[in-house]
Scaffold this motif. Structure first.
Motif, short mmCIF file in Angstrom:
data_model
loop_
_atom_site.label_atom_id
_atom_site.label_comp_id
_atom_site.label_asym_id
_atom_site.label_seq_id
_atom_site.Cartn_x
_atom_site.Cartn_y
_atom_site.Cartn_z
N GLY A 126 -3.68 -15.91 18.83
CA GLY A 126 -3.86 -13.82 18.14
C GLY A 126 -2.54 -13.91 19.23
N PRO A 127 -3.29 -12.07 18.64
CA PRO A 127 -1.65 -11.02 19.26
C PRO A 127 -1.12 -11.39 20.58
N LEU A 128 -0.45 -11.28 21.14
CA LEU A 128 0.40 -11.07 22.44
C LEU A 128 0.23 -9.83 22.64
N GLU A 129 -0.13 -9.02 23.86
CA GLU A 129 -0.30 -7.79 24.01
C GLU A 129 1.44 -7.32 25.00
N THR A 130 2.66 -6.87 24.40
CA THR A 130 3.67 -6.55 26.15
C THR A 130 3.08 -5.57 26.58
N PRO A 131 2.83 -5.38 27.61
CA PRO A 131 2.04 -4.76 28.35
C PRO A 131 3.53 -3.35 29.05
N ALA A 190 5.90 -12.00 25.37
CA ALA A 190 5.52 -13.43 25.46
C ALA A 190 5.61 -14.27 23.82
N ASN A 191 5.44 -13.50 22.84
CA ASN A 191 5.31 -13.82 21.61
C ASN A 191 7.25 -14.77 21.54
N VAL A 192 8.04 -13.45 21.81
CA VAL A 192 9.45 -14.02 21.06
C VAL A 192 9.48 -15.54 22.78
N PHE A 203 1.07 -20.59 14.95
CA PHE A 203 0.24 -19.98 13.35
C PHE A 203 0.00 -19.33 14.01
N GLU A 204 0.48 -17.82 13.50
CA GLU A 204 -0.01 -16.34 13.99
C GLU A 204 0.25 -14.96 12.84
N ALA A 205 -0.58 -14.35 13.00
CA ALA A 205 -1.01 -12.93 12.15
C ALA A 205 0.16 -12.56 12.15
N VAL A 206 1.12 -11.24 11.55
CA VAL A 206 2.36 -10.71 11.89
C VAL A 206 1.70 -9.33 12.47
N HIS A 207 0.07 -8.52 12.56
CA HIS A 207 -0.21 -7.71 13.02
C HIS A 207 -0.31 -7.52 14.35
N GLY A 208 -0.43 -7.16 15.52
CA GLY A 208 -0.47 -6.97 16.82
C GLY A 208 -1.70 -7.10 17.76
N SER A 209 -2.52 -6.45 19.04
CA SER A 209 -3.15 -7.13 19.18
C SER A 209 -4.40 -5.26 18.83
N ALA A 210 -3.64 -4.47 18.26
CA ALA A 210 -3.84 -2.88 18.01
C ALA A 210 -5.14 -2.83 18.84
N PRO A 211 -5.07 -2.51 20.21
CA PRO A 211 -6.35 -2.55 21.73
C PRO A 211 -7.25 -1.44 21.20
N LYS A 212 -7.20 -0.48 20.18
CA LYS A 212 -8.09 0.54 20.00
C LYS A 212 -9.25 -0.05 19.01
N TYR A 213 -9.14 -1.23 18.56
CA TYR A 213 -10.60 -1.76 18.02
C TYR A 213 -10.46 -2.68 18.29
N ALA A 214 -10.34 -3.24 19.45
CA ALA A 214 -10.66 -4.76 20.70
C ALA A 214 -12.21 -4.34 20.46
N ILE A 266 -11.82 -4.47 12.88
CA ILE A 266 -10.15 -5.01 11.95
C ILE A 266 -11.11 -6.26 10.97
N ASN A 267 -9.87 -6.06 9.97
CA ASN A 267 -9.59 -7.41 9.21
C ASN A 267 -9.01 -8.49 9.98
N PRO A 268 -9.71 -9.41 9.28
CA PRO A 268 -9.90 -10.81 10.39
C PRO A 268 -8.57 -11.83 9.22
P1 NAD Z 1 -0.54 -3.10 16.11
O1 NAD Z 1 -0.30 -3.71 14.76
O2 NAD Z 1 -1.64 -3.69 16.61
O3 NAD Z 1 -1.50 -1.79 15.15
C1 NAD Z 1 -0.78 -1.68 14.07
C2 NAD Z 1 -1.84 -0.57 13.77
O4 NAD Z 1 -2.37 -1.46 12.60
C3 NAD Z 1 -3.22 -0.41 13.95
O5 NAD Z 1 -3.37 1.19 14.62
C4 NAD Z 1 -4.47 -0.35 13.23
O6 NAD Z 1 -3.91 0.86 12.70
C5 NAD Z 1 -3.20 -1.22 12.22
N1 NAD Z 1 -4.00 -3.36 12.44
C6 NAD Z 1 -3.24 -4.34 12.86
N2 NAD Z 1 -4.56 -5.33 13.03
C7 NAD Z 1 -5.13 -5.34 11.84
C8 NAD Z 1 -5.97 -5.28 11.25
N3 NAD Z 1 -5.92 -7.38 11.81
N4 NAD Z 1 -7.04 -5.05 10.85
C9 NAD Z 1 -7.28 -4.12 10.44
N5 NAD Z 1 -6.14 -2.90 10.89
C10 NAD Z 1 -4.96 -3.46 11.50
O7 NAD Z 1 0.78 -2.63 16.61
P2 NAD Z 1 1.20 -1.73 17.23
O8 NAD Z 1 -0.34 -0.94 18.16
O9 NAD Z 1 2.14 -1.43 18.10
O10 NAD Z 1 0.48 -2.64 18.47
C11 NAD Z 1 0.26 -3.44 19.72
C12 NAD Z 1 0.24 -4.12 20.66
O11 NAD Z 1 0.04 -6.12 20.27
C13 NAD Z 1 1.91 -3.94 21.89
O12 NAD Z 1 1.25 -4.42 22.78
C14 NAD Z 1 2.33 -4.88 20.57
O13 NAD Z 1 3.79 -5.53 22.07
C15 NAD Z 1 1.71 -6.38 20.56
N6 NAD Z 1 2.33 -7.24 19.11
C16 NAD Z 1 2.70 -7.72 19.23
C17 NAD Z 1 2.70 -8.82 18.41
C18 NAD Z 1 2.13 -10.37 17.57
O14 NAD Z 1 1.34 -11.01 18.86
N7 NAD Z 1 2.84 -11.48 17.62
C19 NAD Z 1 3.05 -8.43 16.32
C20 NAD Z 1 2.87 -6.94 16.85
C21 NAD Z 1 2.84 -6.31 17.62
#
Ligand code: NAD
Length: 496
Positions: free
Chosen positions: A85-90, A98-100, A275-286, A291-293
């Protein structure tokens, strides 16, 4: 490096015959998207077992600076495959991502990011049949993270590109093309400007392409690639590129097909695949079940294919197409009205396993033949080598007209002479008439007086450094090497 391909590294099998996979639920929306993926994979009956371990925010907060505990590293060394799953970089902890860290720890040099048009996900490109893969080099380039403040006001980041690294990623791109029945590979570089670093990728691409006569190979300057991706994305099938180019281009390509909610990826190397999604942890939707899986589920599909579970992978990919085609969509695509939550969307995919969407086909995939990677150090020998001079980097508030004569005088009587001074790559001494806004960071190039035959020895170099150091503050030197008669350094803007 040999040109042979090898099959995928064996994975760990449990006593009851299941393939063991390390699973890292991750931060923010991570646990939701990972759980959805695990449920769907379980519903296909694929023989997988999970070994769950932490990484990311919770680990940083316990005081571990890497964000990846030893138990997780040991599990991946055992299983060789991880679903992450996505890992936050606090922010504020001062740690590296931690991803890198995970990508570098296991030398997962290839980042494979496919995107394709999806039914029921309208974009400005709908109907044009976008279906491409970005193959991004994943461990070298500016992401080596080697940075220095060379003066209090001038920062440096080293862009390291190895020939071996380029050979691995370029071969992987051609093998991905073959495994997926694709007929064309583009290589996107900035070799017109960075002739040695990005140029190495281009040269290696042109060489390796000869080994794949069945696949059309084309180099493209990366800025034009970005332009073409927006203008006519359907012309691309596979794009192989350096780390930073790939980072930016692959975010662009994910936007072409509906956004981060659909962008899957794998990080693969000789020994381990993550294997991981490109997106991050999108904390506000946790924890909001909104969210879209899909991105994570499609990353799971890539993992199933890596593990040889092609039937389960196709079942899931088809079920996603059926689900989206039927109008079942999460909030990121649908907006608030009529959107389903993460759980309902996952349930719909499970109920659609075994179905196919009319007019929407998936590719016929074969196993990727991973490039053979020798374990020994990539030691490239030159038949002939010599040092023809040295660049001494000086920090100074003086101007070029003052520095130039001073450094010329300091080199007088030594085997070296001052050829030029440049400021951030532009020649400023001898003056060219250019209008340069200078920083306090000067590259002072000294060449051996007898340039044809000399080989600068360390004693001469150190003697020059000592002379320069008596009057100026130097912070860095770079030897000017010639390998097999070719200069191993570039010229400055304005240098003849
Ligand atoms: P993010 O990808 O978490 O979110 C960006 C925006 O994209 C969100 O506000 C949300 O609207 C949308 N989004 C992302 N994934 C979604 C989903 N599955 N479904 C619906 N909408 C989605 O990027 P960010 O806000 O820049 O980063 C948040 C945290 O995630 C940071 O700590 C960052 O370092 C980390 N991060 C981790 C990875 C990884 O684990 N590979 C990749 C990118 C960012």
């Amino acid at each position: 490096m040999t040109t042979q391909a090898q099959t995928l590294h064996p994975t760990h099998t449990t006593a009851d015959g299941k393939k063991l996979v390390t699973v890292i639920p991750g931060d923010g929306i991570g646990p939701e998207v990972v759980a959805a993926t695990q449920r769907i994979i379980a519903a296909t009956g694929a023989p997988l077992a999970w070994d769950e371990h932490p990484a990311g925010a919770s680990v940083f907060k316990q005081g571990l600076p890497s964000g990846v505990p030893d138990e997780t590293i040991q599990s991946i060394l055992r299983t060789r495959v991880a679903l992450k799953g996505p890992l936050e970089t606090p922010v504020g902890y001062g740690e590296k991502s931690a991803n890198v860290t995970l990508r570098k720890l296991f030398e997962t040099y290839g980042n494979i990011r496919p995107v394709r048009e999806l039914p029921g996900v309208p974009t400005p490109y709908s109907g044009r049949g976008i279906d491409l893969v970005v193959v991004r080099e994943n461990v070298e380039d500016l992401y080596a993270g080697i940075e220095y403040m060379q003066t209090p006001g001038v920062a440096e980041c080293l862009k390291l590109i190895s020939r071996k690294g380029c050979e691995k990623i370029v071969r992987l791109a051609f093998e991905v093309a073959r495994a997926e029945g694709r007929t064309k590979v583009h290589c996107a570089t900035k070799s017109n400007i960075m002739k040695l670093t990005e140029g190495t990728m281009k040269h290696v691409f042109e060489e390796v392409a000869q080994e794949y006569p069945d696949i059309e190979a084309q180099h493209i300057i990366v800025d034009n690639c970005a332009h073409q991706l927006v203008k006519k994305p359907e012309q691309f099938q596979v794009i192989v590129t350096t780390n930073m180019n790939g980072d930016i281009l692959s975010d662009l390509t994910s936007a072409l097909i509906g956004g981060l909610g659909f962008a899957a990826s794998s990080n693969i190397g000789r020994d381990v695949a993550i294997f991981e999604a490109v997106h991050g942890s999108a904390p506000k939707y946790a924890g909001k079940d909104t969210i879209n899986p899909t991105a994570m589920i499609l990353s799971g599909v890539q993992m199933l294919r890596y593990l040889g579970e092609f039937t389960a992978a196709s079942l899931i990919e088809n079920a996603i197409l059926v689900t989206l085609a039927s109008g079942i969509r999460t909030r990121d695509v649908q907006g608030d009205a009529g959107a389903v939550g993460t759980t309902a969307y996952t349930d719909a995919i499970i109920s659609n396993l075994g179905k196919t969407a009319p007019n929407w086909q998936i590719r016929d995939y074969k196993p990727i033949q991973m490039p053979s990677v020798p374990t020994e150090i990539a030691f490239t020998k030159a038949n002939e080598r010599r040092v023809v001079g040295v660049d001494i980097f000086v920090e100074s508030g003086e101007d070029a007209e003052t520095l130039g004569p001073s450094l010329t005088a300091l080199a007088a009587g030594t085997p070296l002479h001052l050829k030029l001074i440049s400021n951030r790559g532009t020649r400023v001494y001898p003056p060219t008439g250019a209008i340069t806004d200078c920083a306090d960071h000067w590259r002072c190039r000294f060449l051996l007086n007898d340039e044809q035959h000399g080989d600068l020895d360390d004693a001469t170099l150190i003697a020059l450094l000592e002379r320069v150091g008596k009057q100026h503050r130097w912070m860095h030197i770079e030897k000017l090497n010639e390998f097999d008669g070719a200069p191993g350094f570039t010229k400055d803007q304005g240098e003849d």
